[in-house]
Design a protein around this motif. Structure first.
Motif, short mmCIF file in Angstrom:
data_model
loop_
_atom_site.label_atom_id
_atom_site.label_comp_id
_atom_site.label_asym_id
_atom_site.label_seq_id
_atom_site.Cartn_x
_atom_site.Cartn_y
_atom_site.Cartn_z
N ILE A 11 0.95 -1.23 -0.10
CA ILE A 11 0.03 0.10 -0.28
C ILE A 11 0.91 0.91 0.24
O ILE A 11 1.08 1.93 -1.40
CB ILE A 11 -0.85 0.57 1.59
CG1 ILE A 11 -2.23 -1.05 1.11
CG2 ILE A 11 -1.85 1.01 1.21
CD1 ILE A 11 -2.97 -1.78 2.10
N GLY A 13 4.00 1.61 -0.99
CA GLY A 13 4.71 1.89 -2.71
C GLY A 13 3.13 1.89 -3.42
O GLY A 13 3.86 2.97 -4.70
N MET A 14 2.08 1.93 -3.22
CA MET A 14 1.68 2.37 -4.60
C MET A 14 0.97 3.73 -4.17
O MET A 14 1.04 4.64 -4.91
CB MET A 14 0.11 1.39 -4.35
CG MET A 14 0.05 -0.28 -4.44
SD MET A 14 -1.67 -0.53 -4.74
CE MET A 14 -3.06 -0.07 -5.52
N ALA A 15 0.63 3.82 -3.01
CA ALA A 15 0.97 5.58 -2.48
C ALA A 15 1.69 6.34 -3.20
O ALA A 15 1.92 6.98 -3.98
CB ALA A 15 0.57 6.02 -1.70
N ILE A 17 4.06 5.13 -5.71
CA ILE A 17 3.78 5.51 -6.71
C ILE A 17 2.60 6.35 -7.49
O ILE A 17 2.91 7.30 -8.51
CB ILE A 17 3.83 4.24 -7.50
CG1 ILE A 17 5.47 3.54 -7.40
CG2 ILE A 17 3.91 4.42 -9.11
CD1 ILE A 17 4.93 2.08 -7.93
N THR A 18 1.58 6.39 -7.16
CA THR A 18 0.54 6.73 -7.53
C THR A 18 0.35 8.62 -7.09
O THR A 18 0.29 9.16 -8.17
CB THR A 18 -0.44 6.89 -6.64
OG1 THR A 18 -0.91 5.20 -7.14
CG2 THR A 18 -2.51 7.53 -7.09
N ILE A 19 1.44 8.71 -6.40
CA ILE A 19 1.13 10.40 -5.84
C ILE A 19 2.81 10.74 -6.67
O ILE A 19 2.54 11.66 -7.22
CB ILE A 19 1.78 10.56 -4.51
CG1 ILE A 19 0.40 10.46 -3.61
CG2 ILE A 19 2.22 12.26 -4.50
CD1 ILE A 19 0.86 10.08 -2.33
N PHE A 20 3.91 9.99 -7.17
CA PHE A 20 4.20 10.60 -8.06
C PHE A 20 4.13 11.18 -9.33
O PHE A 20 3.95 12.10 -9.84
CB PHE A 20 5.67 9.58 -7.80
CG PHE A 20 6.64 10.02 -9.32
CD1 PHE A 20 7.68 10.92 -8.74
CD2 PHE A 20 6.85 9.51 -10.37
CE1 PHE A 20 8.49 11.24 -10.05
CE2 PHE A 20 7.63 9.16 -11.39
CZ PHE A 20 8.47 10.18 -10.82
N ILE A 21 3.34 10.02 -9.96
CA ILE A 21 2.12 9.62 -10.74
C ILE A 21 1.72 11.73 -10.96
O ILE A 21 1.15 12.35 -11.95
CB ILE A 21 1.83 9.01 -11.50
CG1 ILE A 21 3.22 7.54 -11.84
CG2 ILE A 21 0.68 9.29 -12.76
CD1 ILE A 21 1.99 6.25 -12.26
N LYS A 22 1.12 11.25 -10.21
CA LYS A 22 -0.10 12.53 -10.89
C LYS A 22 0.27 13.86 -10.08
O LYS A 22 -0.06 14.60 -10.94
CB LYS A 22 -1.37 12.42 -9.33
CG LYS A 22 -1.95 11.17 -9.05
CD LYS A 22 -3.53 11.71 -8.15
CE LYS A 22 -3.89 10.25 -8.32
NZ LYS A 22 -5.07 10.39 -7.17
#
Lengths: 111, 241
Positions: A11, A13-15, A17-22
């Motif tokens: 979780i 790691g997912m956060a 990655i997602t925050i970086f992308i966004k």
């Protein structure tokens, strides 16, 4: 490591990655441009990922080989849901009818 | 509209997002219910909604946990599935580039498919609005609060009725995905991409770490790009998931 720890790291790691992308484009602004081909490829991601996930779940719901038969409620309900979605384009209606057929097939037709 | 106050812009952003809130509610409940059925602790499900805040990748992670995929595969799938947010950010950047950094961090974290759709139409109508970022904040926070609330309801619901799992609640995810995918297949490249990914996913499903899923997606994207190249109508339209 226990499964709980691994899932917590998943979780986190997912956060990250997602925050970086966004955030990367908003924060760095015009210093980043996406190549046109990448943009076009990204457009195909949602339909391909979702389809690739559900097709094996529909065709082999018990993970024991192909169940291409009317006795497979996942397959029957998925076919109905595809038809409902294609004709009505109504998301909630598709979900409700798909679930109704799924449970109805298990409890009514196959029971 | 340029004389709106921050407060009224914020409220207008919340209000104009209401249809999206209603649409996302069942997905939050389904996500929360799936968590309890699939090895994650309830608090981990809420943590995922709080920190990741990207519904489709949350669903996919749950599905991959259930399928016992490896950690790296789940993280890579998260990366691929959420890359579309870069498209959204690139489209909205001209309207937020002037804001202080803390605003840009906050608004980009709150961006979802739904808020992108709302903001895209708002900025088209009000490209010069000095309070547009308050409208954006209203839309994003409304979605965020909504997602947390319905995730929690689903977590409680799934804990109260654990037999939902044996009834085959996973099928709720299948039918949800169908409802998302099918309306996006009106143009040939998208139809071909999904068809290719679906056809390849079944025979490739036995590969370790769910690599077969990623291969099927790459093949699907390749087919989609090839079909788009053949036709002049090859505008990029990211699917709203």
């Amino acid at each position: 490591m226990t499964a709980t720890w691994i899932n917590t790291w998943m979780i986190v790691g997912m956060a990250v990655i997602t925050i970086f992308i966004k955030t990367v484009i908003f924060v760095l602004g015009d210093r980043i441009t996406l190549p046109a081909l990448l943009k076009q490829a990204l457009g195909f991601v949602p339909v391909t990922v979702l389809t690739a996930i559900i097709v094996p779940m529909i065709l082999a719901p018990h993970d024991k080989g192909m169940e291409f038969t009317w006795r497979n409620p996942q397959l029957v309900a998925a076919v109905v849901a595809v038809i409902v979605s294609a004709t009505t384009r109504h998301q909630l209606l598709t979900i409700f009818i798909g679930l109704a057929v799924f449970f109805g097939w298990q409890l009514g037709v196959l029971a | 509209m340029s004389h709106l106050t921050p407060r009224s812009s914020f409220i207008a952003g919340c209000r104009d997002t209401i249809p999206m809130l209603v649409g996302a509610a069942p997905f939050g409940v389904i996500f929360g219910s799936l968590v309890s059925a699939n090895l994650l602790k309830a608090w981990q499900g809420q943590l995922m909604s709080l920190s990741v805040f990207a519904g489709s990748s949350q669903f996919i992670a749950i599905g991959l946990v259930a399928a016992q995929a490896g950690l790296l595969v789940i993280l890579f799938a998260t990366f691929i599935v959420n890359l579309r947010h870069m498209l959204y950010a690139a489209a909205l950047l001209p309207y937020v580039a002037h804001l202080p950094a803390r605003w840009r961090w906050l608004l980009s974290f709150l961006m979802t498919d739904e808020t992108f759709a709302v903001m895209n139409s708002y900025y088209r109508l009000h490209p010069q609005s000095p309070t547009g970022h308050w409208y954006f904040l209203g839309s994003g926070l409304a979605m965020y609060g909504n997602w947390q609330f319905w995730t929690l309801i689903g977590l409680l619901f799934g804990a109260i009725f654990p037999q939902l799992q044996t009834l085959g609640l996973d099928f709720a995810m299948v039918v949800t995905f169908i409802a998302i995918i099918i309306p996006q297949l009106t143009r040939l490249p998208y139809f071909g991409a999904a068809l290719a990914a679906g056809i390849c996913a079944y025979p490739l499903r036995g590969l370790p770490y769910k690599i077969g899923l990623l291969l099927a997606v790459l093949i699907g994207i390749g087919v989609g790009l090839a079909l788009a190249r053949k036709k002049p109508d090859n505008k990029v339209l990211p699917g709203a998931v």
